[in-house]
Design an enzyme around this catalytic site. Structure first.
Site, mmCIF file in Angstrom:
data_model
loop_
_atom_site.group_PDB
_atom_site.id
_atom_site.type_symbol
_atom_site.label_atom_id
_atom_site.label_comp_id
_atom_site.label_asym_id
_atom_site.label_seq_id
_atom_site.Cartn_x
_atom_site.Cartn_y
_atom_site.Cartn_z
ATOM 1 N N SER A 189 -82.402 32.280 3.786
ATOM 2 C CA SER A 189 -80.962 32.178 3.511
ATOM 3 C C SER A 189 -80.397 31.047 4.358
ATOM 4 C CB SER A 189 -80.264 33.481 3.908
ATOM 5 O OG SER A 189 -78.863 33.317 3.925
ATOM 6 N N TYR A 202 -78.898 40.324 10.147
ATOM 7 C CA TYR A 202 -79.438 39.742 8.915
ATOM 8 C C TYR A 202 -79.935 38.314 9.160
ATOM 9 C CZ TYR A 202 -79.185 37.735 4.137
ATOM 10 O OH TYR A 202 -79.450 37.090 2.946
#
Ligand code: NAD
Ligand code: MG
Length: 296
Positions: A189, A202
């Site tokens: 990401s 995350y």
């Protein structure tokens, strides 16, 4: 319907913020998103780039995984899709599109935080598809944690198991079945490179995935197996309304250089590229697809 292949202004090609406020419980569904994301259902056209290949795709029911399933199926690959039991409606709908040009689609629900299930998933895939050439790991979670006072060991352990441990568990189980020419694809990401303050847990996993991808590419090179990753920017998928508050949904994608989120179909060709034999000299790379925002 947006024409995927017609030259057009990339900043206005797909929906732009503001979006309607909307929240969903985890894991979320594409059927409760407004507007409905574009996964290439009516637009992605295959040209045999993955003809005869056999692929396992985690998170294959919705969002990015659904777009990849549709693209891989239409490129001629048979696919096994993993997702959680409660996502059956999304998965069954995805199977219709992924299989609409004749590819076999197998649905194998189950929880990737359970170590034993990871090897079961690989063995079932091999049994149903008759082998495995491409392992695409997309399934993941993204808890919002507002501050260090809210750090929760159980939440973090669960996140690590899903986003990190399962990469090891699936790859270990898949390795005996992967022949030279096989490809492994991970999903990092932009958060792995430019972390947001409320996504620290995350972001750590996504940085780890990019690092895993580099290291594992080195480890598996002698087996003729390539390992690459994709680092998406903001994409319009159920992960978002099930993980971030409404103030971020309403302006979702505004921070990207294009000023809008990506649609899952805008990642399809990146995953196909990393999976196909023509990209044989590419390994250890994580490709950022961020709507123009520099990442590396
Ligand atoms: P999504 O909600 O459609 O996909 C996530 C999938 O993860 C779910 O469909 C679910 O099947 C799977 N999953 C969740 N918990 C699981 C578990 N315990 N066991 C098995 N599967 C489980 O959303 P998405 O945005 O397409 O997410 C796919 C991947 O892309 C994730 O790894 C996410 O971190 C990554 N990503 C998304 C964005 C974005 O903006 N949407 C940006 C960067 C990276
Ligand atoms: Mg889903």
């Amino acid at each position: 319907m947006t024409d995927l292949y017609e030259p057009t202004d990339v900043t206005t090609k797909y929906p732009q913020p503001p979006f309607k406020a909307q929240q969903q419980p985890v894991p979320g569904s594409i059927f409760d998103m407004e507007p409905r994301p574009d996964h290439g259902e009516d637009s992605y056209t295959g040209s045999g780039r993955l003809k005869g290949r056999k692929a396992l795709i985690t998170g294959g029911d919705s969002g990015i995984g659904r777009a990849v399933a549709i693209a891989f199926g239409r490129e001629g690959a048979d696919v096994a899709l993993n997702y959680l039991d409660e996502e059956a409606p999304d998965a069954e709908d995805t199977a219709k599109y992924a299989g609409d040009t004749g590819s076999k689609v197998v649905l194998i629900p189950g929880d990737l935080t359970d170590e034993a299930f990871n090897s079961e998933l690989v063995e079932k895939t091999v049994a149903e598809l008759g082998g495995l050439d491409i392992l695409v790991m997309i399934g993941g979670k993204m808890p919002t944690v507002s501050g260090i006072d809210d750090f929760d060991t159980a939440v973090f352990d669960d996140l690590l198991k899903l986003n990190i441990h399962s990469l090891f568990w699936l790859t270990k189980a898949a390795k005996p079945h992967l022949k030279p020419g096989a490809a492994i694809i991970t999903t990092s990401s932009i958060q792995g490179f430019q972390p947001s303050p409320t996504l620290v847990e995350y972001a750590v996993t996504k940085a780890g995935i990019a690092n895993w991808t580099r290291a594992m590419a080195g480890q598996l090179a002698e087996d003729g197996i390539r390992v690459n990753g994709v680092a998406p920017g903001p994409f319009w998928t159920p992960l978002q309304p099930s993980s971030v508050p409404n103030e971020k949904i309403e302006s979702f994608g505004e921070e990207s250089t294009y000023g809008r989120p990506g649609q899952p179909v805008e990642l399809s060709s990146t995953y196909v590229y990393l999976a196909e034999q023509a990209s044989s000299y590419t390994s250890g790379e994580t490709i950022a697809v961020t709507g123009g925002t520099p990442v590396h």
